[in-house]
Each structure stands twice: as C-alpha cells, then as structure tokens.
Design a protein around this motif. Structure first.
Motif, PDB file in Angstrom:
ATOM      1  N   ARG A 186      -4.133 -16.056  -6.333  1.00  0.00           N
ATOM      2  CA  ARG A 186      -3.358 -15.990  -5.098  1.00  0.00           C
ATOM      3  C   ARG A 186      -4.038 -15.008  -4.146  1.00  0.00           C
ATOM      4  N   ARG A 187      -3.786 -15.172  -2.860  1.00  0.00           N
ATOM      5  CA  ARG A 187      -4.332 -14.268  -1.852  1.00  0.00           C
ATOM      6  C   ARG A 187      -3.182 -13.448  -1.249  1.00  0.00           C
ATOM      7  N   PRO A 188      -3.393 -12.122  -1.077  1.00  0.00           N
ATOM      8  CA  PRO A 188      -2.338 -11.274  -0.505  1.00  0.00           C
ATOM      9  C   PRO A 188      -2.332 -11.286   1.030  1.00  0.00           C
ATOM     10  N   PHE A 189      -1.144 -11.332   1.614  1.00  0.00           N
ATOM     11  CA  PHE A 189      -0.991 -11.272   3.079  1.00  0.00           C
ATOM     12  C   PHE A 189       0.240 -10.443   3.418  1.00  0.00           C
ATOM     13  N   GLY A 190       0.091  -9.601   4.433  1.00  0.00           N
ATOM     14  CA  GLY A 190       1.225  -8.822   4.899  1.00  0.00           C
ATOM     15  C   GLY A 190       2.279  -9.737   5.523  1.00  0.00           C
ATOM     16  N   ILE A 191       3.512  -9.262   5.531  1.00  0.00           N
ATOM     17  CA  ILE A 191       4.580 -10.027   6.194  1.00  0.00           C
ATOM     18  C   ILE A 191       4.567  -9.628   7.669  1.00  0.00           C
TER      19      ILE A 191
ATOM     20  N   MET B 233       3.102 -15.088   8.581  1.00  0.00           N
ATOM     21  CA  MET B 233       1.888 -14.341   8.247  1.00  0.00           C
ATOM     22  C   MET B 233       0.926 -14.491   9.416  1.00  0.00           C
ATOM     23  N   LEU B 234       0.111 -13.463   9.615  1.00  0.00           N
ATOM     24  CA  LEU B 234      -0.967 -13.519  10.603  1.00  0.00           C
ATOM     25  C   LEU B 234      -2.231 -13.311   9.789  1.00  0.00           C
ATOM     26  N   TYR B 235      -3.159 -14.269   9.817  1.00  0.00           N
ATOM     27  CA  TYR B 235      -4.313 -14.118   8.926  1.00  0.00           C
ATOM     28  C   TYR B 235      -5.614 -14.464   9.633  1.00  0.00           C
ATOM     29  N   ARG B 236      -6.682 -13.876   9.088  1.00  0.00           N
ATOM     30  CA  ARG B 236      -8.029 -14.113   9.613  1.00  0.00           C
ATOM     31  C   ARG B 236      -8.790 -14.962   8.610  1.00  0.00           C
ATOM     32  N   VAL B 237      -9.481 -15.964   9.077  1.00  0.00           N
ATOM     33  CA  VAL B 237     -10.284 -16.797   8.177  1.00  0.00           C
ATOM     34  C   VAL B 237     -11.571 -16.049   7.843  1.00  0.00           C
ATOM     35  N   VAL B 238     -11.679 -15.637   6.558  1.00  0.00           N
ATOM     36  CA  VAL B 238     -12.882 -14.899   6.125  1.00  0.00           C
ATOM     37  C   VAL B 238     -13.611 -15.604   4.986  1.00  0.00           C
ATOM     38  N   GLY B 239     -12.959 -16.515   4.273  1.00  0.00           N
ATOM     39  CA  GLY B 239     -13.574 -17.153   3.110  1.00  0.00           C
ATOM     40  C   GLY B 239     -12.840 -18.432   2.764  1.00  0.00           C
ATOM     41  N   LYS B 240     -13.043 -18.854   1.510  1.00  0.00           N
ATOM     42  CA  LYS B 240     -12.555 -20.158   1.083  1.00  0.00           C
ATOM     43  C   LYS B 240     -11.019 -20.300   1.196  1.00  0.00           C
ATOM     44  N   GLY B 241     -10.315 -19.276   0.679  1.00  0.00           N
ATOM     45  CA  GLY B 241      -8.857 -19.369   0.634  1.00  0.00           C
ATOM     46  C   GLY B 241      -8.239 -19.429   2.025  1.00  0.00           C
ATOM     47  N   THR B 242      -8.684 -18.540   2.890  1.00  0.00           N
ATOM     48  CA  THR B 242      -8.101 -18.503   4.235  1.00  0.00           C
ATOM     49  C   THR B 242      -8.551 -19.727   5.047  1.00  0.00           C
ATOM     50  N   ALA B 243      -9.761 -20.237   4.766  1.00  0.00           N
ATOM     51  CA  ALA B 243     -10.187 -21.470   5.447  1.00  0.00           C
ATOM     52  C   ALA B 243      -9.268 -22.626   5.033  1.00  0.00           C
TER      53      ALA B 243
ATOM     54  N   LEU C 206      -3.155  -5.498  12.342  1.00  0.00           N
ATOM     55  CA  LEU C 206      -1.893  -5.528  13.107  1.00  0.00           C
ATOM     56  C   LEU C 206      -0.820  -6.317  12.353  1.00  0.00           C
ATOM     57  N   ALA C 207      -1.254  -7.163  11.381  1.00  0.00           N
ATOM     58  CA  ALA C 207      -0.315  -8.097  10.749  1.00  0.00           C
ATOM     59  C   ALA C 207       0.955  -7.434  10.193  1.00  0.00           C
ATOM     60  N   PRO C 208       0.852  -6.387   9.372  1.00  0.00           N
ATOM     61  CA  PRO C 208       2.098  -5.816   8.836  1.00  0.00           C
ATOM     62  C   PRO C 208       2.787  -4.842   9.793  1.00  0.00           C
TER      63      PRO C 208
ATOM     64  N   LEU D 114      -3.060  -0.206   2.896  1.00  0.00           N
ATOM     65  CA  LEU D 114      -4.396  -0.604   2.417  1.00  0.00           C
ATOM     66  C   LEU D 114      -4.462  -2.113   2.213  1.00  0.00           C
ATOM     67  N   GLU D 115      -5.626  -2.683   2.532  1.00  0.00           N
ATOM     68  CA  GLU D 115      -5.811  -4.132   2.341  1.00  0.00           C
ATOM     69  C   GLU D 115      -7.078  -4.389   1.542  1.00  0.00           C
ATOM     70  N   GLY D 116      -7.121  -3.895   0.307  1.00  0.00           N
ATOM     71  CA  GLY D 116      -8.308  -4.093  -0.531  1.00  0.00           C
ATOM     72  C   GLY D 116      -8.233  -5.418  -1.278  1.00  0.00           C
ATOM     73  N   TYR D 117      -8.947  -5.498  -2.386  1.00  0.00           N
ATOM     74  CA  TYR D 117      -8.932  -6.721  -3.199  1.00  0.00           C
ATOM     75  C   TYR D 117      -7.754  -6.681  -4.163  1.00  0.00           C
ATOM     76  N   MET D 118      -7.162  -7.831  -4.399  1.00  0.00           N
ATOM     77  CA  MET D 118      -6.061  -7.930  -5.364  1.00  0.00           C
ATOM     78  C   MET D 118      -6.219  -9.195  -6.179  1.00  0.00           C
TER      79      MET D 118
HETATM   80  C1  LIG Z   1      -1.774  -5.925   0.609  1.00  0.00           C
HETATM   81  C2  LIG Z   1      -2.725  -6.787   1.395  1.00  0.00           C
HETATM   82  C3  LIG Z   1      -2.301  -7.368   2.568  1.00  0.00           C
HETATM   83  C4  LIG Z   1      -3.170  -8.176   3.310  1.00  0.00           C
HETATM   84  N1  LIG Z   1      -2.704  -8.713   4.457  1.00  0.00           N
HETATM   85  C5  LIG Z   1      -3.493  -9.519   5.179  1.00  0.00           C
HETATM   86  C6  LIG Z   1      -2.990 -10.123   6.355  1.00  0.00           C
HETATM   87  O1  LIG Z   1      -1.831  -9.940   6.727  1.00  0.00           O
HETATM   88  N2  LIG Z   1      -3.821 -10.932   7.049  1.00  0.00           N
HETATM   89  C7  LIG Z   1      -5.134 -11.170   6.634  1.00  0.00           C
HETATM   90  O2  LIG Z   1      -5.846 -11.928   7.295  1.00  0.00           O
HETATM   91  N3  LIG Z   1      -5.620 -10.598   5.530  1.00  0.00           N
HETATM   92  C8  LIG Z   1      -4.839  -9.792   4.778  1.00  0.00           C
HETATM   93  N4  LIG Z   1      -5.324  -9.233   3.637  1.00  0.00           N
HETATM   94  C9  LIG Z   1      -6.704  -9.582   3.221  1.00  0.00           C
HETATM   95  C10 LIG Z   1      -6.678 -10.993   2.622  1.00  0.00           C
HETATM   96  O3  LIG Z   1      -5.960 -10.950   1.411  1.00  0.00           O
HETATM   97  C11 LIG Z   1      -8.108 -11.486   2.361  1.00  0.00           C
HETATM   98  O4  LIG Z   1      -8.767 -11.622   3.598  1.00  0.00           O
HETATM   99  C12 LIG Z   1      -8.063 -12.826   1.664  1.00  0.00           C
HETATM  100  O5  LIG Z   1      -7.630 -12.658   0.326  1.00  0.00           O
HETATM  101  C13 LIG Z   1      -9.448 -13.476   1.667  1.00  0.00           C
HETATM  102  O6  LIG Z   1      -9.375 -14.666   0.937  1.00  0.00           O
HETATM  103  P1  LIG Z   1     -10.494 -15.778   1.080  1.00  0.00           P
HETATM  104  O7  LIG Z   1     -10.367 -16.682  -0.089  1.00  0.00           O
HETATM  105  O8  LIG Z   1     -10.449 -16.406   2.434  1.00  0.00           O
HETATM  106  O9  LIG Z   1     -11.817 -14.943   1.032  1.00  0.00           O
HETATM  107  P2  LIG Z   1     -12.806 -14.799  -0.205  1.00  0.00           P
HETATM  108  O10 LIG Z   1     -13.569 -16.086  -0.341  1.00  0.00           O
HETATM  109  O11 LIG Z   1     -12.063 -14.263  -1.377  1.00  0.00           O
HETATM  110  O12 LIG Z   1     -13.757 -13.696   0.383  1.00  0.00           O
HETATM  111  C14 LIG Z   1     -14.538 -13.957   1.570  1.00  0.00           C
HETATM  112  C15 LIG Z   1     -15.177 -12.683   2.061  1.00  0.00           C
HETATM  113  O13 LIG Z   1     -14.185 -11.744   2.462  1.00  0.00           O
HETATM  114  C16 LIG Z   1     -14.292 -10.562   1.706  1.00  0.00           C
HETATM  115  N5  LIG Z   1     -12.929 -10.122   1.394  1.00  0.00           N
HETATM  116  C17 LIG Z   1     -11.991 -10.778   0.667  1.00  0.00           C
HETATM  117  N6  LIG Z   1     -10.851 -10.078   0.581  1.00  0.00           N
HETATM  118  C18 LIG Z   1     -11.069  -8.938   1.277  1.00  0.00           C
HETATM  119  C19 LIG Z   1     -10.285  -7.797   1.542  1.00  0.00           C
HETATM  120  N7  LIG Z   1      -9.054  -7.665   1.098  1.00  0.00           N
HETATM  121  N8  LIG Z   1     -10.832  -6.811   2.287  1.00  0.00           N
HETATM  122  C20 LIG Z   1     -12.105  -6.912   2.738  1.00  0.00           C
HETATM  123  N9  LIG Z   1     -12.897  -7.971   2.528  1.00  0.00           N
HETATM  124  C21 LIG Z   1     -12.385  -8.962   1.803  1.00  0.00           C
HETATM  125  C22 LIG Z   1     -15.075 -10.918   0.459  1.00  0.00           C
HETATM  126  O14 LIG Z   1     -15.820  -9.823  -0.048  1.00  0.00           O
HETATM  127  C23 LIG Z   1     -15.994 -11.980   0.968  1.00  0.00           C
HETATM  128  O15 LIG Z   1     -17.121 -11.409   1.592  1.00  0.00           O
HETATM  129  C24 LIG Z   1      -4.501  -8.416   2.860  1.00  0.00           C
HETATM  130  C25 LIG Z   1      -4.940  -7.832   1.668  1.00  0.00           C
HETATM  131  C26 LIG Z   1      -4.055  -7.029   0.951  1.00  0.00           C
HETATM  132  C27 LIG Z   1      -4.511  -6.416  -0.329  1.00  0.00           C
END
Ligand SMILES: Cc1cc2nc3c(=O)[nH]c(=O)nc-3n(C[C@H](O)[C@H](O)[C@H](O)COP(=O)(O)OP(=O)(O)OC[C@H]3O[C@@H](n4cnc5c(N)ncnc54)[C@H](O)[C@@H]3O)c2cc1C
Ligand code: FES
Length: 274
Positions: free
Chosen positions: A50-55, A76-86, A125-127, A225-229
């Motif tokens: 699962r992927r974490p997102f702030g409310i 939720m407000l989210y940024r597309v950074v990788g596979k899950g968010t895409a 800004l999301a949470p 904090l928004e690290g890895y989970m």
């Molecule tokens: C408590 C909490 C709340 C969050 N709230 C939000 C939110 O409200 N909106 C939002 O857009 N994101 C939020 N995030 C971050 C979000 O969970 C990740 O961006 C998401 O899991 C990425 O999934 P992915 O499959 O798209 O990326 P992946 O394919 O898993 O990773 C793609 C790239 O992003 C990097 N990455 C992945 N997760 C993170 C991270 N947490 N921090 C820095 N780099 C990362 C990886 O290293 C990789 O380079 C939150 C994280 C936490 C722990």
C-alpha cells in the motif's frame, strides 16, 4: 479500519499533482489533521505494498439519487512520482480502492490564542489543509507555501477561502517571492508580538531548516514526516526516523507510522545539530 472506497473524482490540479475524492465510512469523519491512509493502488500483485497519503480533506456530499442523505467523503492530494501514483492517476469516478485508515498521530491544535504558522513545501501541503481548516475556526493562521516552480504551489485558493493569509515563494520566481519560503517565515517571526506555533510538512531539507528556526527562537514546532512506509501499522519498522538522542552508540528511533507521522521537532534528530 480497512474499507472499500468508491472514487468520486480524480482531477489533475497542477501538472503532475492530482486531487482524489472518495467515499468513506462514517468513522473517517473523526479523522484528525495529520493522519494518513494506506491505499492499495490496484488489486494486482504489483505494486504489492500500500502507499501512504495524508488526508487532505474530509466532508460530506449528497449522492445524485433523489432523497439521498449526505455521505462522508475523504480527499487526497498526491504527486505522481512512480508506479503506484501513476496508476492512481489513471483511475476514474466509480472505480474502487482498498484503503486502510485513518492511521497515525496527527497535529496537536494547541491554544487558540497563539498565531499558527503553517509551512508547506510542494505536496507537503496535503495534510496541512485539514489542519488549516480546523485552526482557522479559532486562531489567526498564516500559510507559507514553497516550491521549485508555480506548478508546485497547490490549492492556495482553498486556503484563502478559509481566511488564511497566504505567502508563496518559488525557487525560480514564477510565483510569489523568488527564493525559499523560510525567508518569509523568518520575516513574520521578526514581527511577532505574542506566542506562535509552527506546523510544517514538506521535503526533509525544508523541515530541517524550519526545525532549526523554531529551535533558535524557542517556538513550538510540529513536523509531519513523509518517508518510506511498508505496513503503516507498526509491524515492519521500515519507517523509523532517528530520535533526538540517536547516535551510533545509542540508537534512538521513532516509528513514523504509529508514533507519528507528526512529531514535535525537538523529538527528532536533525542534520547539523547536536
Ligand atoms: C505519512 C505519509 C504521508 C504521505 N502523504 C502524501 C501525500 O499526501 N501526497 C503525496 O503525493 N505523497 C505522500 N506521501 C508520499 C507517497 O507515499 C509516495 O510518494 C508514494 O508512496 C510513491 O509511490 P509510487 O509507487 O508512485 O512511487 P515508487 O515507485 O514507490 O517510487 C518512485 C520514486 O519516488 C521515491 N519515493 C517513493 N516514496 C517516497 C517518499 N515517501 N519520499 C520520498 N521519495 C519517495 C522513490 O525513491 C522513487 O525514486 C506520503 C508518505 C508518508 C509516509
Ligand atoms: S511502516 Fe511498517 S512499522 Fe511503520
């Protein structure tokens, strides 16, 4: 709590940033600002976790059928950074999502008499919107929103509608001041007459700077904090962050998903500070 949510809308609000509204069970109405949800982005094996997102927001909507009663929703407000968010960004209204939450410890709202200074970087800004919504009911609230470019400054109109005074800064000067948002925060702190609390969420470098400013001036500061989970419920310890007394000889770690994601900044170990 685990629930199946139906997507009500999923809209790109700025290039690469999406806002998703979904149905939620009545228990979610009690979500606290700063809490988060863990979302399975699809029913397949990949991505497994699962992927974490702030409310971002909670509220009620009235379904289209005649005589329908208002139902809770969660955003939720989210940024597309990788596979899950895409994958999330390809979902549409009436698609279903498997959600766990609300999870974690949220922000402490503190005393209404103090000025509230909210600092957000990009999707950090999301949470902070739900926080601003609650704080603005009794306190003077100022938002300091920063990003690399104007595309990273999200949903400012929504904050303004709450009566929050908003300051924006971008590194390329495309919106608001050119530079770092901490400069506007420092100017406000210089003018401050009474007490204040700082609330921040964003990239680690920004949180590090905000925690330093708060420590130097003796101002209470909470950071999210928004690290890895991986699990989101305290089982895997994949999310730990160093606590303030951490050293190679005396390990001190905080579990972000159960003890956080919101911490008093003094509880944590920050770069360049003992
Ligand atoms: C408590 C909490 C709340 C969050 N709230 C939000 C939110 O409200 N909106 C939002 O857009 N994101 C939020 N995030 C971050 C979000 O969970 C990740 O961006 C998401 O899991 C990425 O999934 P992915 O499959 O798209 O990326 P992946 O394919 O898993 O990773 C793609 C790239 O992003 C990097 N990455 C992945 N997760 C993170 C991270 N947490 N921090 C820095 N780099 C990362 C990886 O290293 C990789 O380079 C939150 C994280 C936490 C722990
Ligand atoms: S994510 Fe597993 S313990 Fe925090």
């Amino acid at each position: 709590m685990q629930f199946t949510a139906m997507i009500l809308s999923n809209v790109e609000v700025s290039p690469g940033y999406w806002r998703m509204r979904m149905t939620a069970p009545p228990e979610c109405a009690a979500s606290r600002p700063g809490q988060f949800v863990m979302v399975r982005v699809n029913g397949a094996i990949d991505p497994l976790l699962r992927r974490p997102f702030g409310i971002f927001d909670i509220g009620t909507y009235t379904p289209a059928q005649s005589g329908a009663i208002p139902q809770p929703y969660l955003e939720m407000l989210y940024r597309v950074v990788g596979k899950g968010t895409a994958m999330l960004s390809t979902l549409h209204g009436s698609d279903l999502l498997d959600v766990l939450g609300p999870l974690g410890k949220g922000f402490d709202l503190g005393s209404p008499a103090e000025e509230k200074l909210i600092v957000g970087g990009g999707v950090g800004l999301a949470p902070l919107y739900l926080l601003a919504k609650e704080l603005a009911q009794g306190s003077e609230v100022r938002l300091f929103a920063g990003g690399k470019t104007r595309d990273d400054i999200l949903c400012i109109t929504e904050f303004e509608r709450l009566g929050v005074e908003c300051y924006t800064a971008t590194e390329d000067g495309s919106l608001g001041e050119c530079g770092l948002v901490t400069e506007a925060l420092l100017r406000r702190l210089d003018q401050l007459q009474g007490g204040a609390t700082i609330y921040a969420c964003g990239p680690h470098g920004m949180l590090n700077a905000v925690a330093g400013i708060a420590a130097e001036r003796g101002i209470p500061c909470q950071v999210s904090l928004e690290g890895y989970m991986a699990c989101g419920v305290g089982a895997c310890l994949g999310c730990v962050a160093p606590g303030h007394s951490h050293s190679p000889d005396t390990p001190d770690f905080r579990c972000v998903c159960t003890e956080g994601p919101v911490f008093e900044s003094g509880e944590l170990k920050w770069r360049d500070r003992p």
